[in-house]
Design a protein around this motif. Sequence first.
Motif, PDB file in Angstrom:
ATOM      1  N   VAL A  59       0.807  -1.221  -0.033  1.00 33.95           N
ATOM      2  CA  VAL A  59       0.021   0.016  -0.098  1.00 33.95           C
ATOM      3  C   VAL A  59       0.942   1.277  -0.086  1.00 33.95           C
ATOM      4  CG1 VAL A  59      -1.989  -0.966   1.070  1.00 33.95           C
ATOM      5  CG2 VAL A  59      -0.229  -0.176   2.521  1.00 33.95           C
ATOM      6  N   TYR A  60       0.329   2.221  -0.455  1.00 33.09           N
ATOM      7  CA  TYR A  60       1.238   3.485  -0.804  1.00 33.09           C
ATOM      8  C   TYR A  60       0.615   4.622   0.034  1.00 33.09           C
ATOM      9  CZ  TYR A  60       2.926   0.668  -4.570  1.00 33.09           C
ATOM     10  OH  TYR A  60       3.368  -0.362  -5.224  1.00 33.09           O
ATOM     11  N   PHE A  61       1.207   5.366   0.707  1.00 31.82           N
ATOM     12  CA  PHE A  61       0.674   6.638   1.643  1.00 31.82           C
ATOM     13  C   PHE A  61       1.364   8.019   0.880  1.00 31.82           C
ATOM     14  CE2 PHE A  61       0.499   3.035   4.419  1.00 31.82           C
ATOM     15  CZ  PHE A  61      -0.685   3.375   5.042  1.00 31.82           C
ATOM     16  N   THR A  76       0.937  17.863   1.744  1.00 29.09           N
ATOM     17  CA  THR A  76       2.464  17.710   1.755  1.00 29.09           C
ATOM     18  C   THR A  76       3.007  16.410   2.212  1.00 29.09           C
ATOM     19  OG1 THR A  76       4.150  18.685   3.270  1.00 29.09           O
ATOM     20  CG2 THR A  76       1.835  18.102   4.230  1.00 29.09           C
ATOM     21  N   GLY A  77       4.233  16.115   1.965  1.00 28.05           N
ATOM     22  CA  GLY A  77       4.642  14.933   2.296  1.00 28.05           C
ATOM     23  C   GLY A  77       4.930  14.716   3.780  1.00 28.05           C
ATOM     24  N   PHE A  78       5.519  13.422   4.162  1.00 32.14           N
ATOM     25  CA  PHE A  78       5.739  13.213   5.432  1.00 32.14           C
ATOM     26  C   PHE A  78       7.078  13.487   5.967  1.00 32.14           C
ATOM     27  CE2 PHE A  78       2.736   9.873   4.042  1.00 32.14           C
ATOM     28  CZ  PHE A  78       1.627  10.204   4.973  1.00 32.14           C
ATOM     29  N   SER A  79       7.368  13.946   7.226  1.00 34.69           N
ATOM     30  CA  SER A  79       8.775  14.120   7.571  1.00 34.69           C
ATOM     31  C   SER A  79       8.920  12.912   8.218  1.00 34.69           C
ATOM     32  CB  SER A  79       8.727  15.142   8.645  1.00 34.69           C
ATOM     33  OG  SER A  79       7.933  14.705   9.916  1.00 34.69           O
ATOM     34  N   PRO A  80      10.482  12.614   8.604  1.00 39.32           N
ATOM     35  CA  PRO A  80      10.799  11.575   9.414  1.00 39.32           C
ATOM     36  C   PRO A  80      10.211  11.222  10.663  1.00 39.32           C
ATOM     37  CG  PRO A  80      12.769  12.561   8.224  1.00 39.32           C
ATOM     38  CD  PRO A  80      11.669  13.559   7.941  1.00 39.32           C
ATOM     39  N   LYS A  81       9.682  12.514  11.262  1.00 33.81           N
ATOM     40  CA  LYS A  81       9.252  12.329  12.484  1.00 33.81           C
ATOM     41  C   LYS A  81       7.722  11.762  12.386  1.00 33.81           C
ATOM     42  CE  LYS A  81       7.290  15.315  16.230  1.00 33.81           C
ATOM     43  NZ  LYS A  81       8.083  14.644  17.375  1.00 33.81           N
ATOM     44  N   ALA A  82       7.082  12.290  11.332  1.00 36.29           N
ATOM     45  CA  ALA A  82       5.722  11.517  10.980  1.00 36.29           C
ATOM     46  C   ALA A  82       5.858  10.157  10.790  1.00 36.29           C
ATOM     47  CB  ALA A  82       5.105  12.352  10.039  1.00 36.29           C
ATOM     48  N   PHE A 230       8.781  13.074   2.122  1.00 35.14           N
ATOM     49  CA  PHE A 230       8.466  11.611   1.837  1.00 35.14           C
ATOM     50  C   PHE A 230       7.291  11.135   1.397  1.00 35.14           C
ATOM     51  CE2 PHE A 230      12.542  12.108   4.427  1.00 35.14           C
ATOM     52  CZ  PHE A 230      13.420  11.185   3.581  1.00 35.14           C
ATOM     53  N   ALA A 231       7.012  10.160   0.845  1.00 31.55           N
ATOM     54  CA  ALA A 231       5.990   9.350   0.908  1.00 31.55           C
ATOM     55  C   ALA A 231       6.285   8.064   1.545  1.00 31.55           C
ATOM     56  CB  ALA A 231       5.639   8.777  -0.666  1.00 31.55           C
ATOM     57  N   VAL A 232       5.572   7.127   2.118  1.00 36.62           N
ATOM     58  CA  VAL A 232       5.772   6.018   2.773  1.00 36.62           C
ATOM     59  C   VAL A 232       4.794   4.714   1.886  1.00 36.62           C
ATOM     60  CG1 VAL A 232       4.923   4.745   5.025  1.00 36.62           C
ATOM     61  CG2 VAL A 232       5.400   7.218   4.946  1.00 36.62           C
ATOM     62  N   ILE A 233       5.618   3.569   1.955  1.00 43.32           N
ATOM     63  CA  ILE A 233       5.290   2.556   1.385  1.00 43.32           C
ATOM     64  C   ILE A 233       5.225   1.473   2.455  1.00 43.32           C
ATOM     65  CG2 ILE A 233       5.927   2.700  -1.002  1.00 43.32           C
ATOM     66  CD1 ILE A 233       8.525   1.322  -0.400  1.00 43.32           C
ATOM     67  N   THR A 282      -5.823   9.157   5.181  1.00 43.27           N
ATOM     68  CA  THR A 282      -6.100   7.861   4.566  1.00 43.27           C
ATOM     69  C   THR A 282      -6.691   8.275   3.130  1.00 43.27           C
ATOM     70  OG1 THR A 282      -8.148   7.993   5.534  1.00 43.27           O
ATOM     71  CG2 THR A 282      -6.661   6.535   6.393  1.00 43.27           C
ATOM     72  N   LYS A 283      -6.810   9.592   2.607  1.00 43.55           N
ATOM     73  CA  LYS A 283      -7.049   9.737   1.306  1.00 43.55           C
ATOM     74  C   LYS A 283      -6.041   9.535   0.514  1.00 43.55           C
ATOM     75  CE  LYS A 283      -9.233  13.239  -1.569  1.00 43.55           C
ATOM     76  NZ  LYS A 283      -9.651  14.658  -1.733  1.00 43.55           N
ATOM     77  N   GLY A 284      -4.655   9.573   0.804  1.00 45.62           N
ATOM     78  CA  GLY A 284      -3.679   9.176   0.068  1.00 45.62           C
ATOM     79  C   GLY A 284      -3.274   7.663   0.072  1.00 45.62           C
ATOM     80  N   LEU A 285      -4.221   7.061   0.727  1.00 48.66           N
ATOM     81  CA  LEU A 285      -3.647   5.628   0.845  1.00 48.66           C
ATOM     82  C   LEU A 285      -4.388   4.671  -0.319  1.00 48.66           C
ATOM     83  CD1 LEU A 285      -4.080   3.319   4.158  1.00 48.66           C
ATOM     84  CD2 LEU A 285      -4.796   2.448   1.856  1.00 48.66           C
TER      85      LEU A 285
END
Length: 453
Positions: A59-61, A76-82, A230-233, A282-285
């Motif tokens: 799944v892709y965030f 916006t993308g995610f930070s390492p903290k997120a 970042f995006a998250v996979i 979750t909209k970007g999931l």
Amino acid sequence: MKVFMYIRQALAMMREEKLFSGIYIAGTAMALAFTMVMAVVYYIKLAPIYPEVNRSRTVYFEGINIQAENGGQGNTGFSPKAFEEWFLPSPHIEYCAPTLLAAGTGKMDSRSHACVVRGHDEYINVVKNWTNADFFKIYEYDFVSGRPFTAQEVEAKEAVCVITDALAERLFGKGENALGRMITIENNPETRVVGVVRSGSQLTPDSYADIIIPYTLVDFYVGSPYSGLFAVIATVKDSEHLQALKQELDDLVVRLQLSQPDLMPTRNFSFGEGVKMTMVLTKGLETHPMHVLRTENRDGVFGVVTGWQLFKHYAGILFVLLFVPALNLCSIVAGRMERRSAEMAVRKTFGARRSTLLNQVVWENLLLTSIGGAIGLALSWLAIYGLRTEIFGMFFDRSTLTTAPIVEGEMLFAPTLFLCAFAAILLLNLLAAVVPAWWSLRKPIVESMMEKQ
């Protein structure tokens, strides 16, 4: 024995009707070649191929979506903290990793492109990615030598990296051991090579990179501590875990907005004085098919893709690619069988059984379709390999195709794809031939013979 007789009769028919046989074979070959080219494109996009063998569970965030009560939106993308606070602790995620590759938009982030210094004044353009150790569990690379970097090395911010065998050869020479060697990357510290992997293809842009570095060596964030680039996979075990993960993230947003409103990424946006804003994760999931469809339609980040859209899209592709060319061929076959009704009537007069005549029709079409299918398969392979830049440039974002893409053998030779396409075309062609023949054989002999008048 009867089978050989039918084949001999079919060969004799081909010699007698050279024009029809040539048109039939050419039509089948072109229909199957066209179908196979498109089938291979979508096989590459959707099937589990190296190194993206876990696509069914991936799944892709895409990032954080900000929604305003007046209808405005931002992202916006995610930070390492997120990533570390929101995703790593989740019990519903199997493996997860931050990424700067194409998971966010379908295009490689400009920060993924860099130069590696070779010698004193030589520079090599490369695609790099900052991620963690789980990246090598989501994407199962074949290690030519060495190993992936570990979670401990990522946490300790050690300057290590994994590179491809192609980059290792360009940097150090063919057959040279790259392990332990130092690489200088522009605007980055020197990194030590701990592993060398078999090169992937640019046709798998979510995993394609020349050099992979721990994400802790950089710290991208924008404004809010949770907002970054970042995006998250991630991989999940099944649909139940996916639904539980969605609920977990929705609950997380509610808690964060109540307990840490001053730290939320909403403060980076303004949609008017006093306009209330909410954060959505979750909209970007997306699952992998949804991810492919959204990036393919250039819908942008957070373009929602529904299950019905998926069905319409891929069903439409199947219809255009497979049935339209096959139906055109069917009209040729059906017309020919109508013209042969008198011949069938004459053979019935001399005692030929209905089953014998139908079997002959079946074997004639099977032989012609098989010849056309073999030629079509060869044509599709030649087209895909010889025109790979042009063909894939139409279906993949050109920002991910910096050079002629690598076409792996597993991409070209997909037996299930060929068998399915061949079976569908064969079935349609047989129906186009057998139905008119069967209908003609049910008519009285005199009526069938008069049809030629």
